[in-house]
Design a protein around this motif. Structure first.
Motif, short mmCIF file in Angstrom:
data_model
loop_
_atom_site.label_atom_id
_atom_site.label_comp_id
_atom_site.label_asym_id
_atom_site.label_seq_id
_atom_site.Cartn_x
_atom_site.Cartn_y
_atom_site.Cartn_z
N VAL A 26 43.63 68.01 85.05
CA VAL A 26 44.34 66.99 85.80
C VAL A 26 44.74 65.89 84.82
O VAL A 26 43.94 65.52 83.96
CB VAL A 26 43.44 66.41 86.92
CG1 VAL A 26 44.15 65.29 87.66
CG2 VAL A 26 43.02 67.51 87.88
N PRO A 27 45.97 65.38 84.90
CA PRO A 27 46.38 64.31 83.97
C PRO A 27 45.40 63.15 84.00
O PRO A 27 44.95 62.72 85.06
CB PRO A 27 47.76 63.90 84.50
CG PRO A 27 48.26 65.10 85.22
CD PRO A 27 47.05 65.76 85.81
N GLU A 28 45.07 62.65 82.81
CA GLU A 28 44.08 61.59 82.71
C GLU A 28 44.70 60.23 82.99
O GLU A 28 45.81 59.93 82.55
CB GLU A 28 43.46 61.60 81.32
CG GLU A 28 42.30 60.64 81.17
CD GLU A 28 41.55 60.87 79.88
OE1 GLU A 28 40.41 61.35 79.93
OE2 GLU A 28 42.13 60.58 78.82
N ARG A 29 43.99 59.42 83.74
CA ARG A 29 44.41 58.04 83.99
C ARG A 29 43.71 57.13 82.99
O ARG A 29 42.57 57.37 82.60
CB ARG A 29 44.03 57.60 85.41
CG ARG A 29 44.80 58.32 86.51
CD ARG A 29 44.26 57.91 87.87
NE ARG A 29 42.87 58.33 88.02
CZ ARG A 29 41.95 57.65 88.72
NH1 ARG A 29 42.26 56.53 89.32
NH2 ARG A 29 40.72 58.10 88.82
N GLU A 84 35.55 61.82 85.17
CA GLU A 84 36.53 62.75 84.62
C GLU A 84 37.93 62.26 84.96
O GLU A 84 38.15 61.56 85.94
CB GLU A 84 36.35 64.14 85.23
CG GLU A 84 35.06 64.81 84.82
CD GLU A 84 35.04 66.22 85.34
OE1 GLU A 84 35.14 67.15 84.53
OE2 GLU A 84 34.92 66.39 86.57
N ASN A 85 38.88 62.66 84.11
CA ASN A 85 40.29 62.37 84.34
C ASN A 85 40.59 60.88 84.43
O ASN A 85 41.55 60.46 85.07
CB ASN A 85 40.79 63.07 85.62
CG ASN A 85 40.46 64.55 85.62
OD1 ASN A 85 39.79 65.03 86.51
ND2 ASN A 85 40.90 65.26 84.61
N CYS A 86 39.73 60.09 83.81
CA CYS A 86 39.93 58.64 83.78
C CYS A 86 39.17 58.10 82.57
O CYS A 86 37.99 58.39 82.41
CB CYS A 86 39.41 57.99 85.06
SG CYS A 86 39.62 56.20 85.11
N SER A 87 39.87 57.36 81.72
CA SER A 87 39.23 56.74 80.56
C SER A 87 39.46 55.23 80.60
O SER A 87 40.54 54.77 80.97
CB SER A 87 39.80 57.30 79.26
OG SER A 87 39.26 58.57 78.98
N TYR A 88 38.44 54.49 80.21
CA TYR A 88 38.54 53.03 80.17
C TYR A 88 38.77 52.56 78.75
O TYR A 88 38.10 52.99 77.82
CB TYR A 88 37.26 52.41 80.74
CG TYR A 88 37.18 52.52 82.24
CD1 TYR A 88 37.60 51.47 83.05
CD2 TYR A 88 36.71 53.68 82.85
CE1 TYR A 88 37.55 51.57 84.43
CE2 TYR A 88 36.66 53.79 84.23
CZ TYR A 88 37.08 52.73 85.02
OH TYR A 88 37.04 52.84 86.39
N VAL A 89 39.72 51.66 78.60
CA VAL A 89 40.02 51.03 77.32
C VAL A 89 39.68 49.55 77.43
O VAL A 89 40.14 48.87 78.36
CB VAL A 89 41.51 51.20 76.94
CG1 VAL A 89 41.84 50.46 75.65
CG2 VAL A 89 41.86 52.67 76.81
N VAL A 90 38.85 49.05 76.52
CA VAL A 90 38.37 47.67 76.59
C VAL A 90 38.97 46.87 75.44
O VAL A 90 38.91 47.28 74.28
CB VAL A 90 36.83 47.61 76.52
CG1 VAL A 90 36.35 46.17 76.58
CG2 VAL A 90 36.22 48.42 77.65
N ASN A 91 39.55 45.72 75.77
CA ASN A 91 40.06 44.78 74.77
C ASN A 91 39.24 43.50 74.82
O ASN A 91 38.97 42.98 75.90
CB ASN A 91 41.53 44.42 75.05
CG ASN A 91 42.44 45.63 75.06
OD1 ASN A 91 42.42 46.42 74.13
ND2 ASN A 91 43.22 45.78 76.11
#
Length: 333
Positions: A20-23, A55-62
């Motif tokens: 499934v495309p990752e968000r 799954e199918n979701c990654s968090y990016v932290v700034n």
């Protein structure tokens, strides 16, 4: 701006069907100055742990210092969370252009969290009368004098469009786990709280692989019972026939149901659960590899090594070396 890409680690996940495309979800931690950078790493660790469970979701932290760069427009802040990372002692400097910068973030971010002394930003921005927030005792007098209403608790989950708040950086993690419950379900939130120590660990071993599969299956009861049975029989693995008898269903129905709900094959998952347990024992215990292979249902250390290398692209020896020598362990030792 310090930028972290916290990619999901799925090396120990059973092979699945079509992906499934990752968000991507973005978290901007706003700091009053660079001295807060070290403490904000706890937020990075929080989302790194979450990435290992969903799954199918990654968090990016700034990590950003207020006023140090461009705020970004509405498209930048669409779906983005802003966490104003205050402490227990200091008010924020909102003079000059920094005031405009903070005001824009408060207006544009889809989800806003005010931590510690950052709740007083509402006073400085002239918004004190509009919101109920979690106020630390150190700021209670200032909040009272300014008309900022306290919720009387360590965290406050506000209505849509209003800032959420936490009295301290530690209580902020509890609040962030509430967002996890909203976004990914209570099962994942509970697994995360246990994993990072927000709740007391249970005596039962917590498998991140099992947590992800239960989440994927939307809590399907047969999947939950199957995963529990497999985890309870790691040392002496059951056959599929034994497993189906234990669960009072047919072998064919069990395999079909598990595959349709999780996208993973039953036997592959069982082996991956055993390998995950072996990896944990290699990393965090002094058990010998003979003991670990026996404890995870492998006929010998050689059989464990073969399966381990296929799954993790490294050897049990390398994992054990890193336990005692860290990054200084020689390659292929």
């Amino acid at each position: 701006m310090k930028h972290y890409v916290l990619a999901n680690d799925r090396a120990d996940l059973a092979k699945t069907g079509p992906e499934v495309p990752e968000r991507i979800k973005y978290i901007d931690v706003i700091l009053s100055d660079t001295r807060a950078l070290a403490s904000a790493e706890i937020v990075v660790e929080f989302y790194h742990a979450l990435n290992s469970l969903v799954e199918n979701c990654s968090y990016v932290v700034n990590l950003r210092v207020s006023g140090n760069d461009s705020v970004g427009g509405p498209l930048y802040w669409a779906g983005r969370t802003a966490i104003f990372w205050g402490d227990l002692e200091n008010n924020w400097d909102v003079s000059g252009s920094r005031r405009t910068w903070i005001s824009q973030v408060l207006n544009l971010s889809s989800r806003t969290v005010l931590v510690g002394g950052a709740v007083l930003l509402l006073v400085q921005m002239g918004r004190a009368g509009r919101h109920i927030v979690a106020v630390h005792p150190n700021f209670a007098a200032a909040a009272l004098e300014s008309g900022l209403e306290s919720c009387g608790a360590a965290t406050h989950l506000a209505a849509d469009g209003h800032p959420h708040s936490a009295t301290s950086r530690l209580s902020a993690l509890r609040l962030l786990s509430e967002f996890v419950s909203i976004d990914h379900g209570e099962h994942i939130a509970d697994a995360l709280r246990s994993y990072i120590g927000l709740t007391e660990p249970t005596q039962k071993y917590e498998s991140r692989l099992a947590a992800r599969l239960v989440h994927r299956a939307k809590g399907d009861l047969l999947v939950v019972r199957t995963l529990d049975a497999m985890q309870e029989n790691i040392e002496d693995p059951l056959t599929i026939s034994d497993l189906s008898r234990l669960l009072k269903t047919s072998t064919r129905q069990l395999q079909r149901r598990f595959l349709s709900k999780t996208g993973a094959k039953l036997l592959s998952t069982y082996k991956d659960l055993r390998l995950e347990r072996a990896q944990n024992l290699l990393q965090f215990t002094n058990m010998s590899q003979i003991e670990i292979s026996a404890a995870t249902g492998f006929s010998s250390p050689v059989a464990l090594k073969r399966a381990f290398q296929r799954c993790y692209k490294t050897s049990p020896d390398d994992v054990r070396d890193r336990r005692f020598m860290g990054s200084m362990a020689p390659e292929g030792s």
